[in-house]
Design a protein around this motif. Structure first.
Motif, mmCIF file in Angstrom:
data_model
loop_
_atom_site.group_PDB
_atom_site.id
_atom_site.type_symbol
_atom_site.label_atom_id
_atom_site.label_comp_id
_atom_site.label_asym_id
_atom_site.label_seq_id
_atom_site.Cartn_x
_atom_site.Cartn_y
_atom_site.Cartn_z
ATOM 1 N N THR A 116 -20.852 -28.183 -50.332
ATOM 2 C CA THR A 116 -21.027 -29.505 -50.914
ATOM 3 C C THR A 116 -22.523 -29.774 -51.095
ATOM 4 O O THR A 116 -23.357 -29.209 -50.383
ATOM 5 C CB THR A 116 -20.364 -30.570 -50.033
ATOM 6 O OG1 THR A 116 -20.695 -30.344 -48.655
ATOM 7 C CG2 THR A 116 -18.848 -30.521 -50.179
ATOM 8 N N PRO A 117 -22.896 -30.608 -52.062
ATOM 9 C CA PRO A 117 -24.298 -30.697 -52.489
ATOM 10 C C PRO A 117 -25.307 -31.076 -51.415
ATOM 11 O O PRO A 117 -26.461 -30.649 -51.488
ATOM 12 C CB PRO A 117 -24.253 -31.758 -53.599
ATOM 13 C CG PRO A 117 -22.878 -31.650 -54.162
ATOM 14 C CD PRO A 117 -21.997 -31.358 -52.972
ATOM 15 N N GLU A 118 -24.901 -31.873 -50.421
ATOM 16 C CA GLU A 118 -25.888 -32.284 -49.427
ATOM 17 C C GLU A 118 -26.415 -31.112 -48.605
ATOM 18 O O GLU A 118 -27.501 -31.195 -48.021
ATOM 19 C CB GLU A 118 -25.322 -33.373 -48.512
ATOM 20 C CG GLU A 118 -24.190 -32.916 -47.603
ATOM 21 C CD GLU A 118 -22.847 -33.119 -48.246
ATOM 22 O OE1 GLU A 118 -22.671 -32.751 -49.432
ATOM 23 O OE2 GLU A 118 -21.955 -33.659 -47.561
ATOM 24 N N LEU A 119 -25.663 -29.992 -48.568
ATOM 25 C CA LEU A 119 -26.116 -28.827 -47.813
ATOM 26 C C LEU A 119 -27.091 -27.954 -48.606
ATOM 27 O O LEU A 119 -27.816 -27.135 -48.016
ATOM 28 C CB LEU A 119 -24.918 -27.972 -47.386
ATOM 29 C CG LEU A 119 -23.926 -28.605 -46.407
ATOM 30 C CD1 LEU A 119 -22.774 -27.645 -46.135
ATOM 31 C CD2 LEU A 119 -24.616 -28.997 -45.104
ATOM 32 N N LYS A 161 -33.396 -20.259 -38.505
ATOM 33 C CA LYS A 161 -32.619 -19.719 -39.619
ATOM 34 C C LYS A 161 -31.175 -19.519 -39.186
ATOM 35 O O LYS A 161 -30.903 -18.885 -38.171
ATOM 36 C CB LYS A 161 -33.215 -18.386 -40.080
ATOM 37 C CG LYS A 161 -32.508 -17.776 -41.278
ATOM 38 C CD LYS A 161 -33.213 -16.519 -41.776
ATOM 39 C CE LYS A 161 -32.980 -15.345 -40.845
ATOM 40 N NZ LYS A 161 -33.491 -14.071 -41.419
ATOM 41 N N VAL A 162 -30.255 -20.070 -39.977
ATOM 42 C CA VAL A 162 -28.820 -19.897 -39.746
ATOM 43 C C VAL A 162 -28.306 -18.892 -40.770
ATOM 44 O O VAL A 162 -28.505 -19.068 -41.977
ATOM 45 C CB VAL A 162 -28.070 -21.233 -39.889
ATOM 46 C CG1 VAL A 162 -26.566 -21.025 -39.692
ATOM 47 C CG2 VAL A 162 -28.605 -22.257 -38.897
ATOM 48 N N ALA A 205 -30.811 -27.091 -47.750
ATOM 49 C CA ALA A 205 -31.056 -26.238 -46.583
ATOM 50 C C ALA A 205 -30.966 -24.750 -46.916
ATOM 51 O O ALA A 205 -31.340 -23.913 -46.087
ATOM 52 C CB ALA A 205 -30.060 -26.573 -45.467
ATOM 53 N N VAL A 206 -30.489 -24.389 -48.119
ATOM 54 C CA VAL A 206 -30.359 -22.977 -48.488
ATOM 55 C C VAL A 206 -31.748 -22.361 -48.653
ATOM 56 O O VAL A 206 -32.604 -22.894 -49.366
ATOM 57 C CB VAL A 206 -29.555 -22.827 -49.794
ATOM 58 C CG1 VAL A 206 -29.521 -21.367 -50.241
ATOM 59 C CG2 VAL A 206 -28.131 -23.356 -49.607
ATOM 60 N N LEU A 220 -33.752 -28.184 -41.148
ATOM 61 C CA LEU A 220 -33.323 -29.035 -42.253
ATOM 62 C C LEU A 220 -31.820 -29.298 -42.183
ATOM 63 O O LEU A 220 -31.363 -30.418 -42.484
ATOM 64 C CB LEU A 220 -33.697 -28.390 -43.587
ATOM 65 C CG LEU A 220 -33.433 -29.218 -44.847
ATOM 66 C CD1 LEU A 220 -34.007 -30.626 -44.713
ATOM 67 C CD2 LEU A 220 -34.001 -28.522 -46.071
ATOM 68 N N LEU A 221 -31.051 -28.294 -41.771
ATOM 69 C CA LEU A 221 -29.615 -28.510 -41.576
ATOM 70 C C LEU A 221 -29.381 -29.591 -40.523
ATOM 71 O O LEU A 221 -28.514 -30.458 -40.681
ATOM 72 C CB LEU A 221 -28.937 -27.201 -41.172
ATOM 73 C CG LEU A 221 -27.430 -27.260 -40.916
ATOM 74 C CD1 LEU A 221 -26.671 -27.721 -42.158
ATOM 75 C CD2 LEU A 221 -26.910 -25.894 -40.453
#
Length: 320
Positions: A257-260, A4-5, A263-264, A290-291
């Motif tokens: 940006t959408p590609e991230l 987890k980040v 990972a939320v 996932l990130l």
């Protein structure tokens, strides 16, 4: 491997108002969140006396810090997780409170993974016109490029957060309603938080949010509240109601940006007592594995959800 980040975004009022005990107590609160990135606003005085305050906060947080121009904003990072590849000191001509912008490597993803742009910003308080211009420059941080191992130029993901001094368009369950202009008792504040539309009507200022969305940046709180069984708590107000300033509002926001977005894993607003600050903390968590996957897919030449133009980095708006 980091599962987890954690990212914390906070406008800590006037950096503690020259009160060292309050400043330490506030950052001990931040440190208990175990963040890997901290996006701070109102870093007043942190560059004075040889940046004594900056180094004090580094020690409290256990993180390295970077100050933006004029000590208005800062980014702190856990050096075991993020390493800075580049600073972006030229932030554009319109800023009253310039942002701190960095290209950073997420170390668990490996040396060949795509870096990302991380920025902390604070839009102008008094001028909706200036806020709009600042936001247009803010979009350039979603337009930075990096050379992949095979030499292809690819647009980097971006994660930016700060105090917008404006409002998102309501549209998600739990989102605070837009203030009613006439219900704001302080007349100068009515002018600060609104603008004249082409027809001459005065509107509450949602233009920064709209501009960022147009540029491909997404409000992570709104995303989480409306996807993956997220909760309305993600879009809770970040400032409380004041008689002069109007009702509760969600002026502090984090955009990606959408590609991230896949990972939320959580977004929440952590309440802060008014004796500490007038803004609450926005905490974002990302799935670490996932990130890693997302950044490595980008490094293979994929540009993510918002596309690639093939323009060299030096030719991008605001590059430099």
């Amino acid at each position: 491997m980091i599962n987890k980040v954690t990212v914390a975004c906070w406008n800590f009022e006037q950096n503690g108002k020259s009160n060292p005990a309050l400043r330490r107590r506030a950052h001990e609160r931040l440190a208990r969140l175990n963040p890997h990135l901290v996006l701070r606003q109102e870093m007043w005085g942190a560059d004075e006396d040889g940046s004594t305050v900056l180094y004090e906060l580094e020690e409290v947080l256990g993180m390295r810090g970077w100050l933006g121009p004029h000590s208005c904003t800062a980014v702190f990072a856990d050096q075991r997780v993020f390493r800075t590849m580049r600073e972006w000191p030229r932030t554009g001509p319109m800023w009253v409170l310039p942002p701190t912008a960095l290209t950073m490597r997420y170390l668990p993803a490996g040396e060949d993974a795509m870096p990302l742009v991380v920025a902390s910003f604070h839009l102008n308080y008094a001028s909706a016109t200036n806020r709009l211009a600042e936001t247009e420059w803010l979009t350039t941080w979603a337009d930075k490029r990096w050379a992949t191992p095979d030499g292809e130029s690819v647009r980097m993901p971006a994660l930016i957060g700060g105090d917008t001094n404006g409002y998102p368009e309501p549209g998600t369950t739990g989102d605070p309603a837009l203030p009613v202009l006439e219900n704001i008792q302080d007349e100068p504040h009515r002018a600060h938080r609104s603008y004249l539309d082409p027809g001459g009507a005065r509107r509450m200022d949602t233009r920064p949010d709209n501009t960022l969305y147009t540029a491909g940046l997404r409000d992570v709180a709104r995303y989480w509240a409306s996807h993956h069984d997220g909760t309305p708590a993600a879009v809770a107000p970040t400032v409380d109601a004041y008689e002069t300033h109007g009702p509760d509002a969600r002026v502090d926001r984090v955009y990606a940006t959408p590609e991230l977005l896949p990972a939320v894993t959580d977004v929440e607003v952590l309440e802060v007592p008014t004796e500490i600050s007038d803004h609450h903390i926005v905490r974002l968590t990302l799935d670490g594995p996932l990130l890693t996957d997302i950044l490595n897919r980008n490094s293979d030449g994929l540009s993510g959800a918002h596309g690639a133009t093939g323009i060299p980095e030096a030719s991008c708006p605001g590059a430099g």
